[in-house]
Scaffold this motif. Structure first.
Motif, mmCIF file in Angstrom:
data_model
loop_
_atom_site.group_PDB
_atom_site.id
_atom_site.type_symbol
_atom_site.label_atom_id
_atom_site.label_comp_id
_atom_site.label_asym_id
_atom_site.label_seq_id
_atom_site.Cartn_x
_atom_site.Cartn_y
_atom_site.Cartn_z
ATOM 1 N N GLY A 76 -7.696 35.817 117.590
ATOM 2 C CA GLY A 76 -7.660 37.062 117.901
ATOM 3 C C GLY A 76 -8.019 37.724 119.412
ATOM 4 N N ALA A 77 -8.813 36.721 120.001
ATOM 5 C CA ALA A 77 -8.804 36.901 121.515
ATOM 6 C C ALA A 77 -7.640 36.569 122.231
ATOM 7 C CB ALA A 77 -10.163 36.009 122.097
ATOM 8 N N GLN A 78 -7.025 35.463 121.996
ATOM 9 C CA GLN A 78 -5.696 35.060 122.324
ATOM 10 C C GLN A 78 -4.407 36.183 122.075
ATOM 11 O OE1 GLN A 78 -4.916 31.307 120.562
ATOM 12 N NE2 GLN A 78 -6.387 30.177 122.014
ATOM 13 N N PHE A 79 -4.712 36.661 121.012
ATOM 14 C CA PHE A 79 -3.739 37.868 120.640
ATOM 15 C C PHE A 79 -3.990 39.135 121.618
ATOM 16 C CE2 PHE A 79 -2.402 41.675 118.432
ATOM 17 C CZ PHE A 79 -1.150 41.440 118.411
ATOM 18 N N THR A 80 -4.987 39.496 121.733
ATOM 19 C CA THR A 80 -5.415 40.387 122.492
ATOM 20 C C THR A 80 -5.028 40.130 123.972
ATOM 21 O OG1 THR A 80 -7.402 41.035 121.304
ATOM 22 C CG2 THR A 80 -7.318 42.213 123.573
ATOM 23 N N LEU A 81 -5.322 39.042 124.429
ATOM 24 C CA LEU A 81 -4.807 38.721 125.997
ATOM 25 C C LEU A 81 -3.385 38.771 126.133
ATOM 26 C CD1 LEU A 81 -7.295 35.730 126.751
ATOM 27 C CD2 LEU A 81 -7.299 38.011 127.807
ATOM 28 N N TRP A 82 -2.714 38.315 125.021
ATOM 29 C CA TRP A 82 -1.152 38.422 124.945
ATOM 30 C C TRP A 82 -0.765 39.922 124.920
ATOM 31 C CZ3 TRP A 82 2.061 40.096 120.969
ATOM 32 C CH2 TRP A 82 3.220 39.981 121.353
ATOM 33 N N ARG A 83 -1.229 40.760 124.266
ATOM 34 C CA ARG A 83 -0.912 42.049 123.932
ATOM 35 C C ARG A 83 -1.099 42.832 125.117
ATOM 36 N NH1 ARG A 83 -3.565 46.380 121.212
ATOM 37 N NH2 ARG A 83 -5.418 44.988 121.155
ATOM 38 N N ARG A 84 -2.276 42.638 125.778
ATOM 39 C CA ARG A 84 -2.359 43.666 126.907
ATOM 40 C C ARG A 84 -1.941 42.813 128.163
ATOM 41 N NH1 ARG A 84 -5.869 47.717 126.124
ATOM 42 N NH2 ARG A 84 -7.217 47.742 124.415
ATOM 43 N N GLU A 120 -5.883 42.399 132.798
ATOM 44 C CA GLU A 120 -4.906 43.173 132.528
ATOM 45 C C GLU A 120 -3.836 43.559 133.725
ATOM 46 O OE1 GLU A 120 -5.628 46.117 129.773
ATOM 47 O OE2 GLU A 120 -6.722 47.075 131.019
ATOM 48 N N ARG A 161 -9.100 46.012 132.785
ATOM 49 C CA ARG A 161 -10.114 45.490 131.932
ATOM 50 C C ARG A 161 -10.237 43.896 132.310
ATOM 51 N NH1 ARG A 161 -11.499 47.935 126.509
ATOM 52 N NH2 ARG A 161 -10.258 50.197 126.663
ATOM 53 N N TRP A 197 -11.752 39.818 131.172
ATOM 54 C CA TRP A 197 -12.252 39.074 130.092
ATOM 55 C C TRP A 197 -12.551 37.555 130.904
ATOM 56 C CZ3 TRP A 197 -7.629 42.023 129.374
ATOM 57 C CH2 TRP A 197 -7.670 42.954 128.503
#
Length: 81
Positions: A15-23, A40, A51, A53
């Motif tokens: 989920g965290a990896q997906f968020t980093l990719w999506r943003r 980002e 943001r 991380w």
């Protein structure tokens, strides 16, 4: 595979990896403990801030962030250490 799904205590989950990719987060730097820091590309946070991380190397413990990176994470410093 299950540790990547649910293992929030040991690195980034899927989920965290997906968020980093999506943003479209970019890697900014790495500290001596192996933690990786991302931000980002365009501001979408509150008050128009970018943001940021941290992805921990090993156990996810906030005290493992060094003071200089902590200042960068909280927008005290604009430039990463």
């Amino acid at each position: 595979m299950l540790t990547k799904l649910f293992g929030w205590w040991d690195g980034a989950t899927i989920g965290a990896q997906f968020t980093l990719w999506r943003r479209r987060a970019r890697l900014v730097g790495k500290d001596e403990q192996g933690n990786r820091y991302f931000e980002e590309l365009k501001a979408s946070g509150p008050n128009g801030k970018i943001r940021r991380w941290v992805v921990y190397h090993g156990v996810a413990e906030g005290s493992r962030v060094t003071p200089d990176w902590h200042g960068w994470m909280h927008h005290t410093y604009d430039e990463p250490p």
